[in-house]
Design a protein around this motif. Structure first.
Motif, PDB file in Angstrom:
ATOM      1  N   ARG A 255     -22.604 -21.509 -16.214  1.00 37.41           N
ATOM      2  CA  ARG A 255     -23.906 -20.515 -15.688  1.00 37.41           C
ATOM      3  C   ARG A 255     -24.211 -19.633 -16.047  1.00 37.41           C
ATOM      4  O   ARG A 255     -25.294 -19.165 -16.517  1.00 37.41           O
TER       5      ARG A 255
ATOM      6  N   LEU B  21     -27.692 -19.080 -17.866  1.00 37.64           N
ATOM      7  CA  LEU B  21     -28.205 -17.431 -17.225  1.00 37.64           C
ATOM      8  C   LEU B  21     -28.770 -16.862 -19.439  1.00 37.64           C
ATOM      9  O   LEU B  21     -29.509 -16.269 -19.204  1.00 37.64           O
TER      10      LEU B  21
ATOM     11  N   LYS C 246     -31.872 -19.193 -19.719  1.00 37.73           N
ATOM     12  CA  LYS C 246     -33.063 -18.234 -18.895  1.00 37.73           C
ATOM     13  C   LYS C 246     -33.447 -16.967 -19.839  1.00 37.73           C
ATOM     14  O   LYS C 246     -34.881 -16.855 -19.353  1.00 37.73           O
TER      15      LYS C 246
ATOM     16  N   THR D 147     -27.991 -15.695 -10.965  1.00 44.40           N
ATOM     17  CA  THR D 147     -27.476 -14.860 -11.862  1.00 44.40           C
ATOM     18  C   THR D 147     -26.201 -14.077 -11.417  1.00 44.40           C
ATOM     19  O   THR D 147     -25.313 -13.307 -12.008  1.00 44.40           O
TER      20      THR D 147
END
Length: 199
Positions: free
Chosen positions: A99, A103, A106, A165
Motif C-alpha cells: 500500500r 501510494l 499514485k 491512503t
C-alpha cells in the motif's frame, strides 16, 4: 523477451517495489530480485518509469481477474465480496508495504500521463463493477429503491481510494476501515426490510 521472462521481471518488480518503495527502487534492485543482470532489465525497459507502466498493466490484468470472482449470489453478497477483494490484500507481502509503495506510484500520476492513464483504468473498472452490482440490487429490491447507482458507486470508489491512503498515511487498520465501510453499506444501501437479515 519471452512471456515467462517478462512475467518473472514484472513479479520481481512487484516484490522489489514492496521492499524498497517507488522512490528508492532502482533497476539494480529489480535485477537482484529477478536474479537477472541489470543489462537484461535495461535492454527491455529504458527506465524505471517504463517498467512501472508495464507493471501497472500487469497488476490491472490480475486485478480484473479477481473481480469476476465476486459474481454469483445476490447483489448484496457480490458487493460484500467485492469489498473483501479491494479492501484486503491476499498477497504474501504485508499489506502496509504494498500500500505504501502504490501510494508512491499514485503520487507520480499528476506528472506522468502513462501512469495516470493506468490508474484511471483501475478506477473506472471498479466504478463500473460497483455501479452494475448496485443497479442490479435496486432492480430486484435488495437495495433501497431511492439509491442512485452511479452516485453510490462514485461515493464508494472515493471511500475505498481514501481508505487505501488512510491505511498508509496514518496507519489506520484496514480491518477497521473494512468494517466501517461495510456497516455504511448495510445502513444506507440495503433495503430497510433486509438490513438486519443475514446475507
Amino acid at each position: 523477451m519471452d512471456e515467462d521472462t517478462a512475467t518473472e521481471i514484472l513479479e520481481a518488480t512487484y516484490r522489489a517495489l514492496c521492499r524498497y518503495g517507488y522512490a528508492e527502487l532502482t533497476l539494480e534492485n529489480i535485477a537482484e530480485e529477478a536474479d537477472r543482470s541489470k543489462g537484461i532489465i535495461h535492454y527491455h525497459y529504458d527506465n524505471k518509469e517504463n517498467l512501472f507502466v508495464e507493471l501497472l498493466d500487469f497488476l490491472y490484468e490480475r486485478y480484473t481477474t479477481q473481480l469476476p470472482s465476486v459474481e454469483g449470489g445476490t447483489p448484496r453478497a457480490q458487493l460484500s465480496a467485492l469489498l473483501d477483494v479491494v479492501l484486503t490484500d491476499e498477497e504474501t507481502t504485508p499489506d502496509q508495504e504494498i500500500r505504501t509503495a502504490l501510494l508512491e506510484v499514485k503520487a507520480q500520476a499528476p506528472y506522468n500521463d502513462a501512469i495516470q492513464t493506468r490508474l484511471t483504468n483501475f478506477d473506472e473498472v471498479l466504478f463500473e463493477r460497483i455501479q452494475d452490482i448496485i443497479a442490479a440490487g435496486v432492480e430486484i429490491g435488495e437495495f433501497d429503491t431511492t439509491v442512485e447507482p452511479a452516485v453510490a458507486a462514485e461515493f464508494l470508489v472515493t471511500i475505498i481510494t481514501g481508505a487505501h491512503t488512510r491505511c498508509v498515511a496514518v496507519e489506520c487498520s484496514s480491518e477497521q476501515l473494512h468494517e466501517t465501510i461495510t456497516r455504511y453499506v448495510e445502513k444506507h444501501l440495503i433495503a430497510e426490510e433486509l438490513s438486519e437479515a443475514p446475507h
